[in-house]
Scaffold this motif. Structure first.
Motif, mmCIF file in Angstrom:
data_model
loop_
_atom_site.group_PDB
_atom_site.id
_atom_site.type_symbol
_atom_site.label_atom_id
_atom_site.label_comp_id
_atom_site.label_asym_id
_atom_site.label_seq_id
_atom_site.Cartn_x
_atom_site.Cartn_y
_atom_site.Cartn_z
ATOM 1 N N UNK A 1 0.838 -1.202 0.000
ATOM 2 C CA UNK A 1 0.000 0.000 0.000
ATOM 3 C C UNK A 1 0.870 1.249 0.000
ATOM 4 N N UNK A 2 1.981 1.219 0.713
ATOM 5 C CA UNK A 2 2.901 2.353 0.720
ATOM 6 C C UNK A 2 3.476 2.618 -0.659
ATOM 7 N N UNK A 3 3.796 1.542 -1.373
ATOM 8 C CA UNK A 3 4.307 1.695 -2.734
ATOM 9 C C UNK A 3 3.241 2.310 -3.645
ATOM 10 N N UNK A 4 2.009 1.841 -3.527
ATOM 11 C CA UNK A 4 0.922 2.404 -4.327
ATOM 12 C C UNK A 4 0.696 3.877 -4.006
ATOM 13 N N UNK A 5 0.754 4.224 -2.741
ATOM 14 C CA UNK A 5 0.548 5.616 -2.345
ATOM 15 C C UNK A 5 1.676 6.517 -2.842
ATOM 16 N N UNK A 6 2.915 6.006 -2.828
ATOM 17 C CA UNK A 6 4.042 6.803 -3.313
ATOM 18 C C UNK A 6 3.907 7.130 -4.796
ATOM 19 N N UNK A 7 3.296 6.233 -5.545
ATOM 20 C CA UNK A 7 3.196 6.415 -6.992
ATOM 21 C C UNK A 7 1.775 6.750 -7.432
ATOM 22 N N UNK A 8 0.975 7.268 -6.528
ATOM 23 C CA UNK A 8 -0.421 7.555 -6.832
ATOM 24 C C UNK A 8 -0.566 8.583 -7.951
ATOM 25 N N UNK A 9 0.291 9.563 -7.986
ATOM 26 C CA UNK A 9 0.220 10.577 -9.035
ATOM 27 C C UNK A 9 0.335 9.977 -10.424
#
Length: 116
Positions: free
Chosen positions: A60-68
Motif C-alpha cells: 500500500x505504501x508503494x501504491x501511495x508513493x506512486x499515486x500521481x
C-alpha cells in the motif's frame, strides 16, 4: 528476493479484496463501485485483525508513493470529455462545493453530539 515476495503478498491481499468487492458489486441489485466495497472489506478485515497490517503495509505504501502516476490515465481519459466538462463546469463546481459544505456540517454535528 524476500522483499519481492513481501510486495507480492501485499498486492495479492489488496487485489483479493478488490476482486471480492467487484464480485459483490456485480451481485447487488443497484450500481455501486466494486473498488469501494473492496476498500471497505479491507478496512473491516484490518479492523477485526483478520488481516495483519504488515500484510498490506509495504504494498500500500508503494501504491501511495506512486499515486500521481496512477492518475495519469484518468486525466487523459477526461480530455475526451473536455467540451462536456467545460459546458457544465459551473454546475460541477457548485455541486462539489455544496457536497464539501454538507459533509463538513454533518461531521461537525456528529462530533458535537458524540462529545456531549
Amino acid at each position: 528476493m524476500l522483499a519481492a515476495l513481501l510486495y507480492l503478498r501485499d498486492f495479492m491481499v489488496i487485489v483479493a479484496c478488490l476482486l471480492v468487492g467487484k464480485a459483490v458489486s456485480a451481485i447487488l441489485p443497484f450500481t455501486f463501485p466494486g473498488s469501494i466495497i473492496g476498500m471497505l472489506l479491507l478496512f473491516v478485515l484490518l479492523s477485526l485483525q483478520l488481516i495483519k497490517l504488515q500484510w498490506v503495509e509495504r504494498g500500500a505504501g508503494l501504491l501511495l508513493r506512486h499515486m500521481g502516476v496512477l492518475f495519469v490515465p484518468v486525466a487523459v481519459g477526461l480530455a475526451a470529455w473536455l467540451d462536456t466538462l467545460s459546458q457544465y463546469f459551473g454546475l460541477i463546481m457548485c455541486s462539489a462545493l455544496l457536497g464539501v459544505v454538507l459533509i463538513l456540517m454533518t461531521v461537525g454535528r456528529l462530533y458535537q453530539r458524540m462529545n456531549r
